[in-house]
Design an enzyme around this catalytic site. Structure first.
Site, mmCIF file in Angstrom:
data_model
loop_
_atom_site.group_PDB
_atom_site.id
_atom_site.type_symbol
_atom_site.label_atom_id
_atom_site.label_comp_id
_atom_site.label_asym_id
_atom_site.label_seq_id
_atom_site.Cartn_x
_atom_site.Cartn_y
_atom_site.Cartn_z
ATOM 1 N N GLY A 94 0.804 -1.206 0.000
ATOM 2 C CA GLY A 94 0.000 0.000 0.000
ATOM 3 C C GLY A 94 0.843 1.265 0.000
ATOM 4 N N ASP A 98 -5.240 -4.211 7.531
ATOM 5 C CA ASP A 98 -5.045 -5.067 6.355
ATOM 6 C C ASP A 98 -4.277 -6.332 6.746
ATOM 7 O OD1 ASP A 98 -5.385 -5.775 3.732
ATOM 8 O OD2 ASP A 98 -3.758 -4.530 2.956
#
Length: 755
Positions: free
Chosen positions: A434, A548
């Site tokens: 990310g 996540d």
């Protein structure tokens, strides 16, 4: 004739007594059935497993074979097992007289439910042999009704929320052998003297409470003791020498994370049956006893790190079944930081005569230290503003205020990063997350690092980047990937982390070239990831939501020990004062389903993602797989299959049949709890870590678990073809059970430090 008359009279009397006896027996059976129906009405209406509890069932509980009910030959209920009910938990308050008519009960098990206080009366259960109400929500003091059970042998009330003192009434239970009262209970000192009056104790667990006293030497009467677990309390004073000659059957001893002092008694060499000897994180001093080598020779695990032991390096620590290694990170421990990050210790253990200091003295010391620290902080700020070169501070022209780089974090120049990554050459790319692309880097001193370079869409304001670095610099845990430094040159935003040579968990679970993770390694990974997430939730300030959790964000070092990656301020709320976040995040298959209803994430969202990872470790299947025709979603596929067909129907077939079925069944239950739809039904990561540690502590690694690892290429980059199922120096609980012994200052310990 007289004899005939006498016989006839006796028969007539018996005939007159028979109807009342039959009526009495029938009435008792009716009372037992009514008692069960009352229990169902109070706490079990939502459970489909209790559908058989019905007046329409022929013959009542025994003949009608009501679920969880076992009867004797006279149709009296002798066992009631309501443990967990295959995922459908009983919830609420039991009636006070719930068991009053079940007077023949010998076994009563309501563990793994959501029952609440007040605790029901057990006064009529004089035949009760074992009692298990563990893993519920009872609070307050230990119920007095328990001490009215004269035949009780096994008592399990661990993992509740009980508090206060353990009453002296426990001495009434003369036949007690197994006492499980640890976990999330928080009992207080003093320990009841009545414990020493119980001659048959085999197991005692009081871990995780708040006992602050010396270990009782009076317990030496327990000649049948096999397991003693008192870890994570505040026990003080010396180890009782009296235990050594009496605890000859003791197999597991857990006294870690206490305040114990003095030497390990030489008399303890009489504990000849020991399999686990865990004394880490105390203040023990003196030489390492030579007789501990005998434990190593019988495959016992010895864990002494974070003490003040001295002497020559014990050669037997090189054995595969013992461990040597670093201290626990101080941020993850409940007491002081006597073991520093550089693996050195304070000058020595605290001197203690077993007496507490006065309150006034303690307050005076605390106030003095606090004032001193404030003065130091002020002086440091003034000094840094005046003397710290601007090269050590981020630029004002970025829009951010002057900011001092946190201690322990290295500020790299862009030139250093370019050299380490061969100018971000394609050959150095090892992943993308990310934050941006990740590169393998080799510093000038030969150290390998992972370099995360912010992409166009993840580039943030300089103030936010500063906050990211500040927060990451405070996070220190053995199962979190460590931040080494950063770079802000040339408008770049680069984070430099320790390099995890064996890549990520996703590769080892799902890519064809990876070597299979054995059943033990999977449980170790599950535990260590749970511990890392628990640290983020419970000890980080502010608490961090990972957002996540998935296998590709779980990295493995050269010993295949797992660490959580890809966490930071971007995962915390922008206000920095709450654990709730409103920013979208996550990966399909791992996202909290309640996020789509409420549009915000909490720590329970991480628990859901972790539960999915746990299911992947169990099944070896992807969280979302369109080739899985029964159900693309692993959670939806797993739960009904496990409930109906058992663990064998969902276990990764690559593991074969050689795995601990009971342990994996328990882990599967934990995974299903973690992936519950409603957040309130999910456990905390602290609870999960505690349960997994308990499960692993009773398992023995398979032989292949101790094969050597050879997992790096000449460049230091991970090579999946070289990864073996492999060893780590981690122990049966999945913690880093590596023994770090404080050696004499003159002894060269560097050669023995773990890689």
């Amino acid at each position: 004739m007289k004899n005939a008359d006498r016989t006839l009279a006796i028969l007539t009397l018996l005939a007159s007594l028979l109807p009342p006896l039959i009526t009495l027996s029938y009435a008792q059976l009716q009372d037992e059935a009514r008692a069960l129906l009352n229990i169902k009405q109070a706490v079990g209406l939502k459970s489909p497993n209790l559908a058989s509890w019905s007046t329409s069932s022929n013959g009542g509980p025994c003949v009608g074979k009501w679920a969880g009910v076992t009867c004797d030959s006279s149709q009296r209920i002798i066992q009631l097992n309501m443990s967990g009910l295959s995922g459908f938990k009983l919830e609420g308050v039991l009636p006070n007289d719930a068991f009053s008519n079940l007077t023949s009960l010998r076994s009563l098990d309501f563990s793994y439910n959501r029952l609440k206080s007040p605790f029901p009366s057990l006064d009529n259960l004089k035949n009760l042999h074992d009692l298990n109400f563990s893993q519920n929500h009872f609070n307050g003091n230990l119920p007095q009704t328990i001490f009215n059970l004269p035949n009780l042998v096994e008592l399990r009330l661990n993992e509740n929320n009980l508090t206060g003192r353990i009453p002296e009434g426990i001495s009434n239970l003369k036949g007690l052998e197994l006492i499980w009262l640890g976990g999330s209970n928080k009992f207080e000192s003093p320990l009841p003297k009545g414990l020493a009056l119980l001659p048959n104790v085999e197991i005692l667990t009081l871990a995780g409470s708040a006992f602050e006293e010396n270990l009782p030497k009076e317990w030496a009467v327990w000649v049948n003791l096999t397991y003693l677990n008192l870890h994570t309390n505040k026990f003080t004073g010396d180890l009782p020498s009296e235990w050594g000659s009496k605890f000859t059957k003791l197999q597991k001893l857990s006294l870690y994370e206490n305040h114990l002092t003095g030497k390990i008694p030489d008399s303890w060499k009489g504990m000849i049956s020991m399999k686990e000897f865990r004394l880490r994180d105390n203040y023990l001093s003196g030489p390492v006893p030579s007789w501990l080598a005998q434990l190593a020779n019988v495959n016992a695990s010895v864990d002494l790190k974070c003490n003040y032991l001295r002497g020559p390096y014990p050669q037997w620590f090189s054995d595969a079944n013992t461990w040597m290694g670093n201290c626990f990170d101080s941020a993850s421990r409940s007491h002081d930081d006597k073991c520093r990050d550089d693996n050195t210790c304070e000058d020595g253990p605290p001197k203690s005569d077993g007496k507490k200091n006065s309150t006034a003295a303690i307050i005076g010391v605390v106030v003095a230290v606090a004032v001193f620290c404030v003065i130091l902080v002020i002086l440091y700020i003034l000094w840094s503003r005046a003397y710290v070169p601007r090269s050590r501070r981020l630029r004002r022209d970025t829009g951010a205020e002057d900011w001092v780089v946190p201690q322990g974090v290295r500020r790299f120049t862009y030139k250093e990063i370019l050299k380490a990554t061969k100018s971000f050459d394609k050959s150095c790319e090892i992943g993308e997350g990310g934050f941006g692309k990740v590169y393998f880097g080799k510093l000038e001193d030969g150290k390998h690092v992972a370099v995360k370079r912010a992409g166009d869409f993840s580039h943030q304001g300089m103030k936010e980047f500063q906050n990211e670095i500040t927060l990451l610099s405070r996070l220190h845990h053995r199962h979190l990937v460590r931040l080494e430094g950063f770079c802000d040159d040339k408008d770049e935003q680069i984070l430099v982390y320790e390099y995890m040579v064996n890549g990520n968990l996703h590769r080892h679970l799902f890519e064809k070239e990876a070597v299979l993770l054995n059943w033990y390694r999977r449980l170790e990974i599950a535990l260590t990831v749970a511990q890392g997430l628990d640290y983020l939730h419970s000890f980080a300030e502010p608490p961090i939501i990972h957002r996540d959790v998935k296998p590709s964000n779980i990295l493995l070092d050269d010993n295949m020990a797992a660490k959580v990656s890809d966490f930071g301020i971007s995962k915390a709320n922008l206000d920095m004062d709450t654990h709730i976040s409103t920013r979208p995040a996550g990966t399909a298959g791992y996202v909290d389903p309640e996020y789509f209803l409420r549009r915000h994430l909490t720590t329970a969202s991480d628990v859901y993602g972790y539960g999915v990872v746990l299911l992947e470790l169990i099944t070896g299947q992807l969280s979302i797989d369109h080739k899985r025709l029964e159900d693309y979603n692993l959670v939806a596929w797993f739960k009904p299959r496990k409930i109906k067909q058992g663990i064998q129907a969902v276990i990764d077939p690559r593991l074969g049949s050689n795995f601990p079925v009971e342990a994996y069944d328990e882990v599967a239950e934990i995974a299903m709890d973690c992936t519950a739809f409603e957040r309130g039904d999910r456990p905390t990561m602290k609870f999960v870590a505690s349960k997994l540690e308990q499960i692993l502590s009773g398992l023995i690694p398979p032989p292949e678990h101790f094969q050597p690892v050879s997992s790096t290429t000449s460049e230091g980059k991970a090579s999946s073809m070289q990864v073996s199922p492999a060893t780590s120096r981690t122990g049966a609980t999945g913690e880093v059970l590596l023994t770090y012994i404080k050696l004499d200052p003159t002894f060269n310990a560097t050669a023995f430090e773990p890689r």
